[in-house]
Motif scaffolding. Structure first.
Motif, PDB file in Angstrom:
ATOM      1  N   THR A  37       1.176  -1.394   0.194  1.00 51.33           N
ATOM      2  CA  THR A  37       0.343  -0.223   0.246  1.00 51.33           C
ATOM      3  C   THR A  37       0.534   1.299  -0.159  1.00 51.33           C
ATOM      4  OG1 THR A  37      -0.147  -0.240   2.071  1.00 51.33           O
ATOM      5  CG2 THR A  37      -1.359  -1.029   1.061  1.00 51.33           C
ATOM      6  N   ARG A  38       0.715   2.476  -0.237  1.00 53.95           N
ATOM      7  CA  ARG A  38       0.731   3.664   0.217  1.00 53.95           C
ATOM      8  C   ARG A  38       1.857   4.066  -0.745  1.00 53.95           C
ATOM      9  NH1 ARG A  38       1.501   5.523   5.914  1.00 53.95           N
ATOM     10  NH2 ARG A  38      -0.831   4.922   6.888  1.00 53.95           N
ATOM     11  N   LYS A  40       2.730   5.896  -4.526  1.00 51.75           N
ATOM     12  CA  LYS A  40       2.765   7.112  -4.879  1.00 51.75           C
ATOM     13  C   LYS A  40       2.541   7.019  -6.692  1.00 51.75           C
ATOM     14  CE  LYS A  40       5.676   9.109  -1.706  1.00 51.75           C
ATOM     15  NZ  LYS A  40       6.521  10.382  -1.984  1.00 51.75           N
ATOM     16  N   THR A  41       3.018   6.369  -7.227  1.00 45.31           N
ATOM     17  CA  THR A  41       1.826   6.423  -8.774  1.00 45.31           C
ATOM     18  C   THR A  41       1.684   5.023  -8.825  1.00 45.31           C
ATOM     19  OG1 THR A  41       3.364   6.633 -10.633  1.00 45.31           O
ATOM     20  CG2 THR A  41       4.170   5.656  -9.244  1.00 45.31           C
ATOM     21  N   THR A  42       1.164   5.156 -10.027  1.00 44.27           N
ATOM     22  CA  THR A  42       0.322   3.699 -11.054  1.00 44.27           C
ATOM     23  C   THR A  42       1.309   3.072 -12.006  1.00 44.27           C
ATOM     24  OG1 THR A  42      -0.772   5.401 -12.629  1.00 44.27           O
ATOM     25  CG2 THR A  42      -1.757   4.811 -10.763  1.00 44.27           C
ATOM     26  N   GLU A  43       2.370   3.882 -12.195  1.00 44.50           N
ATOM     27  CA  GLU A  43       3.094   3.390 -13.176  1.00 44.50           C
ATOM     28  C   GLU A  43       4.238   1.908 -12.552  1.00 44.50           C
ATOM     29  OE1 GLU A  43       5.639   6.524 -14.341  1.00 44.50           O
ATOM     30  OE2 GLU A  43       3.850   7.451 -14.979  1.00 44.50           O
ATOM     31  N   GLY A  44       5.181   1.348 -13.040  1.00 50.25           N
ATOM     32  CA  GLY A  44       5.581  -0.057 -13.390  1.00 50.25           C
ATOM     33  C   GLY A  44       5.120  -1.230 -12.417  1.00 50.25           C
ATOM     34  N   ASP A  45       6.355  -1.485 -12.201  1.00 54.42           N
ATOM     35  CA  ASP A  45       5.934  -2.708 -11.181  1.00 54.42           C
ATOM     36  C   ASP A  45       6.270  -2.934  -9.422  1.00 54.42           C
ATOM     37  OD1 ASP A  45       5.356  -4.344 -13.465  1.00 54.42           O
ATOM     38  OD2 ASP A  45       7.522  -4.686 -13.779  1.00 54.42           O
ATOM     39  N   ILE A  46       5.440  -3.617  -9.022  1.00 55.09           N
ATOM     40  CA  ILE A  46       5.626  -4.244  -7.850  1.00 55.09           C
ATOM     41  C   ILE A  46       6.755  -4.907  -7.504  1.00 55.09           C
ATOM     42  CG2 ILE A  46       5.059  -3.930  -5.628  1.00 55.09           C
ATOM     43  CD1 ILE A  46       5.142  -1.732  -6.204  1.00 55.09           C
ATOM     44  N   PRO A  73      -1.053  -0.228  -9.564  1.00 55.27           N
ATOM     45  CA  PRO A  73      -2.383  -0.066  -9.337  1.00 55.27           C
ATOM     46  C   PRO A  73      -2.181   1.282  -8.603  1.00 55.27           C
ATOM     47  CG  PRO A  73      -2.763  -1.591  -8.058  1.00 55.27           C
ATOM     48  CD  PRO A  73      -0.905  -1.314  -8.374  1.00 55.27           C
ATOM     49  N   ALA A  74      -3.629   2.204  -8.168  1.00 57.04           N
ATOM     50  CA  ALA A  74      -3.450   3.163  -8.210  1.00 57.04           C
ATOM     51  C   ALA A  74      -3.153   3.528  -6.889  1.00 57.04           C
ATOM     52  CB  ALA A  74      -4.773   3.983  -8.172  1.00 57.04           C
ATOM     53  N   SER A  75      -3.564   2.671  -5.891  1.00 58.30           N
ATOM     54  CA  SER A  75      -2.808   2.801  -4.753  1.00 58.30           C
ATOM     55  C   SER A  75      -2.245   1.699  -3.942  1.00 58.30           C
ATOM     56  CB  SER A  75      -3.995   3.582  -3.663  1.00 58.30           C
ATOM     57  OG  SER A  75      -5.525   2.408  -3.741  1.00 58.30           O
ATOM     58  N   SER A  76      -2.552   0.250  -3.972  1.00 52.60           N
ATOM     59  CA  SER A  76      -2.212  -0.889  -3.583  1.00 52.60           C
ATOM     60  C   SER A  76      -1.881  -1.635  -4.595  1.00 52.60           C
ATOM     61  CB  SER A  76      -2.924  -1.144  -2.490  1.00 52.60           C
ATOM     62  OG  SER A  76      -4.184  -2.055  -2.589  1.00 52.60           O
ATOM     63  N   ALA A  77      -1.467  -2.803  -4.102  1.00 61.08           N
ATOM     64  CA  ALA A  77      -1.012  -4.006  -5.079  1.00 61.08           C
ATOM     65  C   ALA A  77      -0.869  -5.335  -4.648  1.00 61.08           C
ATOM     66  CB  ALA A  77       0.712  -3.486  -5.955  1.00 61.08           C
ATOM     67  N   ARG A  78      -1.265  -6.480  -4.595  1.00 58.67           N
ATOM     68  CA  ARG A  78      -1.179  -7.637  -4.157  1.00 58.67           C
ATOM     69  C   ARG A  78      -0.203  -8.405  -5.001  1.00 58.67           C
ATOM     70  NH1 ARG A  78      -6.711 -10.071  -0.809  1.00 58.67           N
ATOM     71  NH2 ARG A  78      -5.543 -11.777  -0.714  1.00 58.67           N
ATOM     72  N   VAL A  79       0.520  -9.832  -4.514  1.00 57.06           N
ATOM     73  CA  VAL A  79       0.855 -10.956  -4.997  1.00 57.06           C
ATOM     74  C   VAL A  79       0.741 -12.176  -3.589  1.00 57.06           C
ATOM     75  CG1 VAL A  79       2.750  -9.529  -6.154  1.00 57.06           C
ATOM     76  CG2 VAL A  79       3.283 -10.223  -3.947  1.00 57.06           C
ATOM     77  N   SER A  80       0.743 -13.137  -4.337  1.00 58.35           N
ATOM     78  CA  SER A  80       0.550 -14.487  -3.766  1.00 58.35           C
ATOM     79  C   SER A  80       1.875 -15.647  -3.759  1.00 58.35           C
ATOM     80  CB  SER A  80      -0.992 -15.099  -3.649  1.00 58.35           C
ATOM     81  OG  SER A  80      -0.991 -16.516  -3.029  1.00 58.35           O
ATOM     82  N   PHE A  81       2.441 -16.078  -2.751  1.00 57.84           N
ATOM     83  CA  PHE A  81       3.464 -17.017  -2.523  1.00 57.84           C
ATOM     84  C   PHE A  81       2.346 -18.376  -2.382  1.00 57.84           C
ATOM     85  CE2 PHE A  81       5.463 -13.268  -2.279  1.00 57.84           C
ATOM     86  CZ  PHE A  81       6.988 -13.095  -2.984  1.00 57.84           C
ATOM     87  N   SER A 143      -1.766 -13.698   5.534  1.00 57.31           N
ATOM     88  CA  SER A 143      -1.226 -12.433   4.689  1.00 57.31           C
ATOM     89  C   SER A 143      -0.721 -11.251   5.232  1.00 57.31           C
ATOM     90  CB  SER A 143      -2.667 -11.960   4.508  1.00 57.31           C
ATOM     91  OG  SER A 143      -3.685 -11.789   5.825  1.00 57.31           O
ATOM     92  N   ILE A 144       0.019 -10.019   4.673  1.00 60.49           N
ATOM     93  CA  ILE A 144      -0.076  -9.336   5.105  1.00 60.49           C
ATOM     94  C   ILE A 144       0.659  -8.070   4.865  1.00 60.49           C
ATOM     95  CG2 ILE A 144       2.539 -10.515   6.933  1.00 60.49           C
ATOM     96  CD1 ILE A 144       4.475  -9.767   4.432  1.00 60.49           C
ATOM     97  N   GLU A 145       0.683  -6.982   5.190  1.00 58.72           N
ATOM     98  CA  GLU A 145       0.456  -5.452   4.220  1.00 58.72           C
ATOM     99  C   GLU A 145       1.976  -4.852   4.705  1.00 58.72           C
ATOM    100  OE1 GLU A 145      -1.541  -1.776   4.993  1.00 58.72           O
ATOM    101  OE2 GLU A 145      -3.474  -3.522   4.827  1.00 58.72           O
ATOM    102  N   ILE A 146       2.475  -4.697   3.449  1.00 53.99           N
ATOM    103  CA  ILE A 146       3.483  -3.459   3.630  1.00 53.99           C
ATOM    104  C   ILE A 146       3.877  -2.331   3.019  1.00 53.99           C
ATOM    105  CG2 ILE A 146       5.891  -3.788   2.671  1.00 53.99           C
ATOM    106  CD1 ILE A 146       6.011  -6.195   2.595  1.00 53.99           C
ATOM    107  N   GLU A 147       3.947  -1.580   3.826  1.00 50.28           N
ATOM    108  CA  GLU A 147       3.545   0.202   3.211  1.00 50.28           C
ATOM    109  C   GLU A 147       5.161   0.627   2.928  1.00 50.28           C
ATOM    110  OE1 GLU A 147       2.239   2.204   6.869  1.00 50.28           O
ATOM    111  OE2 GLU A 147       0.346   1.791   7.259  1.00 50.28           O
ATOM    112  N   ALA A 148       4.841   0.990   1.503  1.00 52.55           N
ATOM    113  CA  ALA A 148       5.762   1.910   0.314  1.00 52.55           C
ATOM    114  C   ALA A 148       6.066   3.013   1.489  1.00 52.55           C
ATOM    115  CB  ALA A 148       5.779   1.796  -0.556  1.00 52.55           C
ATOM    116  N   GLN A 149       7.941   2.876   1.922  1.00 52.34           N
ATOM    117  CA  GLN A 149       8.109   3.890   1.939  1.00 52.34           C
ATOM    118  C   GLN A 149       9.215   4.813   1.241  1.00 52.34           C
ATOM    119  OE1 GLN A 149      10.140   3.396   6.146  1.00 52.34           O
ATOM    120  NE2 GLN A 149       8.704   1.687   6.553  1.00 52.34           N
TER     121      GLN A 149
END
Length: 151
Positions: A37-38, A40-46, A73-81, A143-149
């Motif tokens: 989450t958090r 700043k841009t919708t461009e590229g990859d996580i 995406p606009a505010s968050s991205a999700r992946v699963s292992f 499940s976890i949430e990581i805030e982008a810094q």
């Protein structure tokens, strides 16, 4: 005398493994869902990476490292292992807006794009990310949430 069929043997083995797993004798595999989450841009990859120990170069993602990518995406991205063996893992991520395959850095090597690790400790020059700070236990944590810094 006839030997038991292979179906009977498979059922017996499956029952024994299930019982062992229930009593904690066999590590159980589980999926880990990571939401970033958090952004700043919708461009590229996580890019999200998994680590099993401190001697693998944590938190920098490198070739051969188990990782997943998601489009930003606009505010968050999700992946699963899926199907992770039980145990301790550390999780790190970076935002790759230009799809360069690595975090963007300044002349001093300090990341300028979004970065983060599990448990979301505040990162700085004096508080660097460590395996211990970014550690989660599988299968307890699913499940976890990581805030982008953004330094």
């Amino acid at each position: 005398m006839q030997l038991p069929s292979s179906g009977w043997r498979r059922s017996t083995i499956r029952l024994a493994l299930t019982a062992a797993a229930l009593f904690g004798l066999v590590p159980v595999a589980a999926a880990l869902d990571v939401t970033v989450t958090r952004l700043k841009t919708t461009e590229g990859d996580i890019v999200v990476c998994l680590w099993r120990s401190t001697d693998e170069g944590f938190p920098r993602c490198a070739e051969g490292r188990p990782f997943k990518k998601a489009t930003a995406p606009a505010s968050s991205a999700r992946v699963s292992f899926p199907n992770l063996p039980a145990g301790q893992y550390a999780v790190s991520m970076f935002h790759d807006p230009k799809r360069m395959g690595k975090p963007e850095t300044n002349l001093l090597g300090i990341p300028t794009s979004g970065i983060g690790i599990a448990n979301n400790p505040k990162m700085s020059l004096t508080n660097r990310p460590t395996f211990e700070k970014g550690k989660v236990e599988i299968p307890e944590v699913k499940s976890i949430e990581i805030e982008a810094q953004y330094p």
